[in-house]
Design an enzyme around this catalytic site. Structure first.
Site, PDB file in Angstrom:
ATOM      1  N   HIS A 158       6.675   2.441 -32.035  1.00  0.00           N
ATOM      2  CA  HIS A 158       6.280   2.333 -31.218  1.00  0.00           C
ATOM      3  C   HIS A 158       5.876   1.156 -31.199  1.00  0.00           C
ATOM      4  CE1 HIS A 158       7.282   6.742 -30.416  1.00  0.00           C
ATOM      5  NE2 HIS A 158       7.753   6.804 -31.679  1.00  0.00           N
ATOM      6  N   ASP A 366       4.187  -4.586 -24.508  1.00  0.00           N
ATOM      7  CA  ASP A 366       4.438  -3.246 -24.664  1.00  0.00           C
ATOM      8  C   ASP A 366       5.574  -3.083 -26.054  1.00  0.00           C
ATOM      9  OD1 ASP A 366       4.057  -0.511 -24.375  1.00  0.00           O
ATOM     10  OD2 ASP A 366       3.264  -1.195 -22.499  1.00  0.00           O
TER      11      ASP A 366
END
Length: 496
Positions: A158, A366
């Protein structure tokens, strides 16, 4: 196709109906898959025990079976606070200055991964699909292989994947990546992170990457691909229409008394660029004195990883900056930054998003960032807000109609805030329509379906990477095979 065995650091137990909306989109999707297809979600309970026993706490809630184990305090310190969050997390987010290398951390990380493998091994049947999540458990697949598991095993990361030069600073980096090549499928969020991973295996391990982005390693073929995650659009849209969301929307609007609202919602983490965001808002107020008293930044930042020193430091820094900025720009009836250290249920957040004229999503780095997609999904199409999005968030590869910014540039972000607040309705509607189409199409169930399709082995490593949207098939026979498999995968994904 057998059951789905999901393994992650923590387990999200399905909420009772009255608590719906408190879960994140990933938890909603995986719970849906397990409910529809059968299987188990395994991980750490979050609790400590004096001595590790491997005892499994098996529960069944809302049609989903979960299995959790407790860890010793030393495990938590070395595996979770240590290697996962003081070594891998900062390194994967390009913060080598914050990365700590400690042999005890590495030993604790390997020990806990062994304990995970020992505990979950008896739960896996011969035809189950095993899906491992995130940086906490990178070597778990190789340990399961050593125990004789021959099932299809996949990993989904992730976080970003760092450039080769950065990763090479990690002691024993070759061994860690070699262990990852025991998976059948390695999924990353974007093509940028995928390319970084493939570059590493080529340059550091001397492996050949095939045209379909598969890697031949010790007689096995490993598929590496970008699977960009989305939100559960249907579920979130319903939450946004709820009475809870409407009340939250009205409460925030009433409290600002006609002022413009900018909103940020982030876990308290140095990767989110919160300090730079605050400075950019302060610069905007300084550059536009006519906006003094007319715009409010609401920053919701639930604390996390409080036992890690760098997280304690960022909280202190943000509190200091908030006080300085508010002191410089506030007056007796106005405070420009509302800084809130707590979390809110998703339905309330949906109401806050809808009330905000601007969504500020400006991480320094991110993997994806689902707040950006939630903000878009919550807007009123007839009077939508404007999304300001960091070019270094994975979501920027999909949400190209947002106002993309360099979060390191205070001037750039300040100027973009001004542009967003002045944007005409026609342009706001045009941009929002395009963003919403992407959020709807690339939702979390699409992500789930595409990943399980690859993990099930239907594609046989033949799907060439086309874009962040997934594989393309020039072969009509393969295309027909994928279409047939998609119908089966839909059963796994379920629907709301």
């Amino acid at each position: 196709m057998g059951r789905l065995i999901v393994i992650s650091n923590r387990v999200s137990v399905p909420s009772a109906a009255g608590a719906a909306g408190a879960q994140g989109g990933l938890a909603v999707a995986l719970n849906s898959a397990l409910r529809e297809h059968g299987g188990i979600w395994f991980g750490w309970s979050g609790q400590e025990t004096e001595e590790f026993t491997g005892h499994l706490d098996m529960q069944r809630n809302e049609g989903v079976t979960t299995a959790t184990i407790d860890l010793e305090a030393q495990d938590v310190e070395e595996y979770y606070n240590g290697y996962a969050n003081r070594t891998l997390w900062p390194l994967f987010h390009y913060r080598i200055d914050l990365t700590e290398y400690d042999r005890n951390f590495g030993e604790g990380y390997e020990r806990v991964n062994e304990r995970f493998a020992d505990s979950v091994y008896p739960l896996i049947a011969d035809d189950d699909l095993v899906w491992v999540h995130d940086y906490h458990l990178l070597p778990l697949g190789s340990i399961l292989r050593r125990k004789g598991i021959k099932n299809r095993i996949g990993l989904f990361l992730h976080t970003p994947w760092p450039p080769t030069r950065l990763l090479a600073s990690l002691p024993f980096h070759e061994r860690l990546v070699a262990s990852m090549l025991e998976y059948d499928v390695i999924g990353l969020q974007t093509t940028e992170w995928l390319e970084s991973f493939l570059h590493y295996v080529q340059k550091e391990m001397g492996l050949t990457v095939n045209l379909d982005n598969s890697i031949d390693y010790q007689g096995r073929r490993v598929i590496a691909r970008a699977f960009p995650i989305g939100i559960d659009y249907a579920e979130f849209s319903e939450a946004a229409k709820s009475d809870v969301a409407k009340e939250a929307h009205q409460r925030l609007r009433d409290s600002v008394r006609g002022r413009k609202i900018l909103i940020g919602v982030d876990r308290l983490d140095y990767s989110k660029g919160l300090g730079e965001r605050f400075e950019s808002f302060s610069r905007f107020l300084s550059d536009h004195p006519d906006m003094a008293g007319k715009a409010v930044l609401l920053q919701i930042a639930p604390p996390s990883r409080g036992d890690v020193e760098s997280y304690q430091q960022i909280r202190e820094d943000l509190e200091r900056k908030t006080g300085h900025i508010n002191g410089a720009h506030a007056n007796v009836d106005f405070v420009p930054i509302r800084y809130v250290n707590r979390g809110y249920p998703r339905a309330e957040l949906a109401g806050f998003y809808r009330a905000a004229n601007v969504g500020l999503v400006t991480p320094l780095r991110d993997g994806m960032n689902l707040v950006a997609k939630e903000y878009v999904a919550a807007q009123d199409p007839e009077d939508p807000g404007v999304l300001i999005l960091s070019q270094f968030a994975g979501a920027a590869t999909q949400l190209k109609d947002a106002l993309l910014v360099n979060p390191h540039s205070v001037e750039h972000v300040a100027e973009t805030i001004s542009r967003a607040l002045d944007m005409p309705l026609k342009e706001r509607k045009r941009r929002h329509a395009a963003l919403l189409a992407s959020v709807k199409e690339m939702d979390v169930l699409h992500w789930l379906k595409q990943y399980v399709l690859a993990l099930s082995g239907v594609e046989k490593g033949s799907g060439a990477l086309k874009s962040d949207g997934g594989p393309s098939s020039a072969d009509p026979e393969l295309a027909a095979q994928e279409e047939s498999a998609t119908l089966g995968a839909t059963e796994i994904a379920g629907s709301h």
